[in-house]
Write a protein that holds these residues in place. Sequence first.
Motif, PDB file in Angstrom:
ATOM      1  N   THR A   7      -1.004  -0.007  -8.168  1.00  0.00           N
ATOM      2  CA  THR A   7      -1.041  -1.445  -7.873  1.00  0.00           C
ATOM      3  C   THR A   7      -1.031  -2.298  -9.136  1.00  0.00           C
ATOM      4  N   ASP A  40      -1.157  -0.159   8.493  1.00  0.00           N
ATOM      5  CA  ASP A  40      -1.176   0.094   7.059  1.00  0.00           C
ATOM      6  C   ASP A  40      -2.150  -0.784   6.275  1.00  0.00           C
ATOM      7  N   ILE A  41      -3.232  -1.205   6.945  1.00  0.00           N
ATOM      8  CA  ILE A  41      -4.288  -1.919   6.233  1.00  0.00           C
ATOM      9  C   ILE A  41      -5.336  -0.874   5.836  1.00  0.00           C
ATOM     10  N   PRO A  42      -5.680  -0.779   4.539  1.00  0.00           N
ATOM     11  CA  PRO A  42      -6.595   0.274   4.101  1.00  0.00           C
ATOM     12  C   PRO A  42      -8.040   0.049   4.547  1.00  0.00           C
ATOM     13  N   PRO A  43      -8.878   1.115   4.511  1.00  0.00           N
ATOM     14  CA  PRO A  43     -10.322   0.943   4.725  1.00  0.00           C
ATOM     15  C   PRO A  43     -10.879  -0.011   3.666  1.00  0.00           C
ATOM     16  N   ASN A  45      -5.486 -10.580  -0.445  1.00  0.00           N
ATOM     17  CA  ASN A  45      -4.386  -9.690  -0.819  1.00  0.00           C
ATOM     18  C   ASN A  45      -3.032 -10.390  -0.615  1.00  0.00           C
ATOM     19  N   GLU A  51     -11.053   1.011  -0.186  1.00  0.00           N
ATOM     20  CA  GLU A  51      -9.721   1.142  -0.792  1.00  0.00           C
ATOM     21  C   GLU A  51      -9.044  -0.227  -0.914  1.00  0.00           C
ATOM     22  N   PHE A  52      -9.263  -1.067   0.101  1.00  0.00           N
ATOM     23  CA  PHE A  52      -8.664  -2.414   0.116  1.00  0.00           C
ATOM     24  C   PHE A  52      -9.195  -3.241  -1.062  1.00  0.00           C
ATOM     25  N   TYR A  95       1.968  -5.036 -10.248  1.00  0.00           N
ATOM     26  CA  TYR A  95       1.801  -6.473 -10.510  1.00  0.00           C
ATOM     27  C   TYR A  95       2.232  -6.847 -11.925  1.00  0.00           C
ATOM     28  N   ILE A 132      -7.583  -9.716   3.832  1.00  0.00           N
ATOM     29  CA  ILE A 132      -6.139  -9.799   4.071  1.00  0.00           C
ATOM     30  C   ILE A 132      -5.569 -11.076   3.447  1.00  0.00           C
ATOM     31  N   ILE A 153       0.683  -7.024   4.498  1.00  0.00           N
ATOM     32  CA  ILE A 153      -0.054  -6.196   3.522  1.00  0.00           C
ATOM     33  C   ILE A 153       0.882  -5.702   2.425  1.00  0.00           C
ATOM     34  N   GLY A 193       4.025 -12.251  -7.502  1.00  0.00           N
ATOM     35  CA  GLY A 193       4.502 -11.882  -6.179  1.00  0.00           C
ATOM     36  C   GLY A 193       5.396 -10.664  -6.163  1.00  0.00           C
ATOM     37  N   PRO A 194       4.790  -9.459  -6.315  1.00  0.00           N
ATOM     38  CA  PRO A 194       5.578  -8.243  -6.479  1.00  0.00           C
ATOM     39  C   PRO A 194       6.487  -7.911  -5.289  1.00  0.00           C
ATOM     40  N   MET A 251      -7.572  -2.188  -4.207  1.00  0.00           N
ATOM     41  CA  MET A 251      -6.199  -2.685  -4.222  1.00  0.00           C
ATOM     42  C   MET A 251      -6.167  -4.175  -4.582  1.00  0.00           C
ATOM     43  N   ARG A 263       0.836  -1.196   0.000  1.00  0.00           N
ATOM     44  CA  ARG A 263       0.000   0.000   0.000  1.00  0.00           C
ATOM     45  C   ARG A 263       0.877   1.255   0.000  1.00  0.00           C
ATOM     46  N   ARG A 303      -2.278 -12.795  -3.452  1.00  0.00           N
ATOM     47  CA  ARG A 303      -1.791 -12.111  -4.655  1.00  0.00           C
ATOM     48  C   ARG A 303      -0.343 -11.659  -4.482  1.00  0.00           C
ATOM     49  N   MET A 304      -0.017 -11.196  -3.283  1.00  0.00           N
ATOM     50  CA  MET A 304       1.362 -10.770  -3.017  1.00  0.00           C
ATOM     51  C   MET A 304       2.350 -11.911  -3.195  1.00  0.00           C
ATOM     52  N   GLU A 305       1.883 -13.129  -2.963  1.00  0.00           N
ATOM     53  CA  GLU A 305       2.744 -14.310  -3.106  1.00  0.00           C
ATOM     54  C   GLU A 305       2.655 -14.901  -4.510  1.00  0.00           C
TER      55      GLU A 305
END
Lengths: 105, 160
Positions: free
Chosen positions: A77, B100-103, B33, B106-107, A81, B30, A105, A87-88, B110, A67, B36-38
């Motif tokens: 975002t 730093d977790i968005p509302p 998200n 917004e989440f 990606y 969470i 996060i 996995g950015p 993202m 974020r 996706r980060m992984e």
Amino acid sequence: MATVTILGKELAVDADGNLANLSDWNEDIAREMAAQDGIPNLTSQHWAILNYMRKVFEKEGSAPSIRRLTKESGVDTKTLYQLFPKGPAKRAAKIAGLPKPVGCI
Amino acid sequence: MPSETEFQPIQKVSIVISKGSLDGVYPGLIMANGARMEGIEASLFFTFFGLDAILKKRMDNLKVATVGNPGMHMPTLLGALPGMSAFATKMMKKEIEKIDIPPVGEFLTMIHDSGAELYACRATVDMYHLKREDFTPELDGIISVGQFYEKAAGGQIIFT
């Protein structure tokens, strides 16, 4: 400690395969690591992210959240990606010569 | 015990969000998200009260349940006092923002921008007489349970 050979230099890595010493990193090594990871060409947007991550890490001792990364690096975002698929945060940290991010996060 | 390296990494997750309280919605968001980060493929399926999380009018006004929520460690009668839920919600939102977790709104943007797909449950949408325009523009579709299983094929299903 394990090592990898990048551009003819033997460099120490941690358990995740990320560089163990921040000072071993330079832009040529980043380009080589990116190429090995399937990113053949680092664009100015890639560099914006890598440099921003290094700046935060040097100051705070940990990589920024996605974020914060997207808010402060000027790369959104979706683009993030696309630049670092699969996995950015993890991949960008590796190419930036930083340990794997620990945040959720 | 086998070490984790002996298993195939998870490739895909389909996460069901069935609760509409703040504490009911965030874990699923969470996890999506984080997937996706992984680099893990992820989709979210909102059903029953979970739909509140993707309704334009409700998504940023979700509350923490202070009654019937043993995790709050608060006597039921105290939790029922006027303003108690609003207070607990305010406190939790503050702590969430700190890490730093968005509302929620917004989440969701993202998560959607990260390539995850968002779906609403057809049965619940019909039950509440909701329309497409009631939902966040990021919604990828209103689908039946059958379609959800089709989309979840080959992955793990997580119910929250």
